[in-house]
Design a protein around this motif. Structure first.
Motif, PDB file in Angstrom:
ATOM      1  N   MET A  53     -40.473  -6.369  39.361  1.00 11.72           N
ATOM      2  CA  MET A  53     -40.197  -7.804  39.324  1.00 11.72           C
ATOM      3  C   MET A  53     -38.710  -8.101  39.429  1.00 11.72           C
ATOM      4  O   MET A  53     -38.326  -9.258  39.624  1.00 11.72           O
ATOM      5  N   ASP A  54     -37.882  -7.074  39.244  1.00 12.57           N
ATOM      6  CA  ASP A  54     -36.433  -7.274  39.174  1.00 12.57           C
ATOM      7  C   ASP A  54     -35.752  -5.935  39.399  1.00 12.57           C
ATOM      8  O   ASP A  54     -36.265  -5.112  40.170  1.00 12.57           O
ATOM      9  N   ASP A  55     -34.633  -5.672  38.695  1.00 14.36           N
ATOM     10  CA  ASP A  55     -33.931  -4.410  38.899  1.00 14.36           C
ATOM     11  C   ASP A  55     -34.544  -3.241  38.146  1.00 14.36           C
ATOM     12  O   ASP A  55     -34.145  -2.095  38.351  1.00 14.36           O
ATOM     13  N   GLY A 110     -34.316 -10.523  32.845  1.00 16.88           N
ATOM     14  CA  GLY A 110     -33.054 -10.213  32.178  1.00 16.88           C
ATOM     15  C   GLY A 110     -33.225 -10.072  30.680  1.00 16.88           C
ATOM     16  O   GLY A 110     -34.188  -9.438  30.213  1.00 16.88           O
ATOM     17  N   PRO A 111     -32.341 -10.676  29.866  1.00 17.41           N
ATOM     18  CA  PRO A 111     -32.437 -10.567  28.403  1.00 17.41           C
ATOM     19  C   PRO A 111     -33.721 -11.157  27.831  1.00 17.41           C
ATOM     20  O   PRO A 111     -34.100 -10.826  26.705  1.00 17.41           O
ATOM     21  N   LEU A 112     -34.382 -12.028  28.598  1.00 23.17           N
ATOM     22  CA  LEU A 112     -35.618 -12.656  28.121  1.00 23.17           C
ATOM     23  C   LEU A 112     -36.831 -11.751  28.277  1.00 23.17           C
ATOM     24  O   LEU A 112     -37.905 -12.058  27.755  1.00 23.17           O
ATOM     25  N   GLY A 113     -36.690 -10.644  28.993  1.00 23.78           N
ATOM     26  CA  GLY A 113     -37.798  -9.718  29.159  1.00 23.78           C
ATOM     27  C   GLY A 113     -38.733 -10.115  30.279  1.00 23.78           C
ATOM     28  O   GLY A 113     -38.483 -11.052  31.044  1.00 23.78           O
ATOM     29  N   MET A 114     -39.833  -9.391  30.362  1.00 27.39           N
ATOM     30  CA  MET A 114     -40.781  -9.545  31.463  1.00 27.39           C
ATOM     31  C   MET A 114     -41.447 -10.922  31.478  1.00 27.39           C
ATOM     32  O   MET A 114     -41.733 -11.474  32.532  1.00 27.39           O
ATOM     33  N   GLY A 115     -41.746 -11.467  30.313  1.00 26.67           N
ATOM     34  CA  GLY A 115     -42.480 -12.723  30.198  1.00 26.67           C
ATOM     35  C   GLY A 115     -43.091 -12.805  28.819  1.00 26.67           C
ATOM     36  O   GLY A 115     -42.428 -12.497  27.826  1.00 26.67           O
ATOM     37  N   ASP A 140     -31.921   0.159  44.505  1.00 32.75           N
ATOM     38  CA  ASP A 140     -32.149  -0.744  45.629  1.00 32.75           C
ATOM     39  C   ASP A 140     -32.573  -2.121  45.119  1.00 32.75           C
ATOM     40  O   ASP A 140     -33.140  -2.244  44.034  1.00 32.75           O
ATOM     41  N   PRO A 141     -32.308  -3.179  45.865  1.00 34.68           N
ATOM     42  CA  PRO A 141     -32.637  -4.531  45.404  1.00 34.68           C
ATOM     43  C   PRO A 141     -34.136  -4.783  45.361  1.00 34.68           C
ATOM     44  O   PRO A 141     -34.907  -4.147  46.086  1.00 34.68           O
ATOM     45  N   PHE A 142     -34.530  -5.727  44.521  1.00 35.30           N
ATOM     46  CA  PHE A 142     -35.918  -6.157  44.431  1.00 35.30           C
ATOM     47  C   PHE A 142     -36.341  -6.859  45.715  1.00 35.30           C
ATOM     48  O   PHE A 142     -35.645  -7.744  46.208  1.00 35.30           O
TER      49      PHE A 142
END
Length: 323
Positions: free
Chosen positions: A43-45, A139-144, A125-127
């Motif tokens: 979903m991200d890095d 980010g700091p908020l997590g996956m969901g 590599d980028p998402f």
């Protein structure tokens, strides 16, 4: 040392190929590994956020909660042990499989497998999303966030609040007890419904753009029976979202615009306006149950209930409030 975010979710499924299409073409995740009976997605890095494992049943496989470092992991292991929870160290092979530095494994009172880890692997590599989206808010908020049905909410409360150290954000008692917990600035990373069941209700993904959600809603409506909740807005976290039936026996909430709280100053409170301010018609429910929830929304409309104009910044919200 405390849990700081939801790091990953593991799913058991009898429909691996269906999950591959659902996670990429609708949710916009990036497929990573397609080996044997496992599918993983980015979903991200992070090298992976969602793990789907082939099984003879469908449902939640495991939840992965992140701590800061090895010291934090040891602190959580000791805390669990002091409360009589059987904890085992994850093997090196499991850490490699989860793409983390180290982890511990245990079971919550509802029989769900829980993992706590540190040092997730970061991709070089980028998402690359599975469909054109602006990206996920992580980010700091997590996956969901994740939501569980529980048969004994008092026992579950003591475990997640008193043992794992989750903090109550708010709660509602009608039409059923529903508690929301935060571990960072996300309004809730975990919630549980005192429904008398023991099951996985849904996990939530937050998008960077409302258009991502709207276009996802259009795509979901092309697949007959895919939409479980119509587009709507939640009363407590202010999320605008819809819910989709997954290939397994639970939902995914796909949303945008949730408020970000300040955990240092937040005070928990009871909500009285029902789970949704508007929309979120639960298409999967019998009409009598849908009608009760609909009446709660209409009552809020008659009273003109609104959420504050969102800034999505806890600091700015506090400044505005003080003025």
């Amino acid at each position: 040392m405390t849990i700081k975010a939801l790091g990953y979710v593991g799913i058991q499924s009898t429909k691996l190929d269906d999950w591959s299409g659902f996670a990429t073409s609708l949710l916009g995740m990036q497929p990573v590994d397609r080996g044997g009976a496992v599918r993983t997605f980015r979903m991200d890095d992070r090298k992976q956020r969602l793990v789907v494992t082939g099984d003879d049943k469908d449902g939640l496989g495991f939840l992965g909660w992140e701590v800061e470092d090895a010291a934090g992991l040891e602190t959580m292991a000791a805390r669990l042990d002091q409360h009589g929870v059987a904890v085992r160290r994850g093997t090196r092979a499991l850490a490699v499989e989860r793409r983390v530095g180290d982890l511990i494994v245990f079971t919550d009172p509802n029989g769900h497998r829980v993992e706590i880890f540190h040092s997730p692997e970061i991709a070089s590599d980028p998402f690359l999303p599975g469909r054109p989206i602006s990206g996920f808010k992580t980010g700091p908020l997590g996956m969901g966030h994740v939501v569980l049905n529980v048969d004994n909410i008092e026992v579950a409360m003591r475990f997640y609040r008193d043992v794992l150290g989750f903090h109550v954000t708010d709660y509602g008692l009608k039409p059923y007890p529903l508690y929301f917990f935060h571990v960072n600035g996300r309004h809730h990373s975990f919630a549980m419904v005192g429904s008398g069941k023991q099951s996985f209700h849904h996990f939530m993904l937050e998008l960077q753009s409302l258009d991502d959600v709207g276009q996802g809603y259009d795509l979901a409506q092309l697949d007959e029976g895919r939409v479980a909740y119509t587009l709507g807005r939640h009363t407590n976290d202010h999320m605008t979202s819809f819910y989709a039936h997954t290939p397994s026996e639970f939902f995914v909430e796909y949303g945008w615009g949730a408020q970000v709280i300040d955990p240092a100053t937040w005070e928990p409170f009871e909500t009285h306006d029902g789970p949704s301010l508007w929309g979120h018609e639960r298409l999967y429910l019998p009409e009598d149950q849908r009608g009760r929830l609909r009446e709660m929304r209409l009552d809020a409309a008659r009273r003109g209930v609104r959420v504050p104009n969102p800034t999505n910044c806890a600091w700015l919200d506090s400044v505005i409030a003080s003025e």
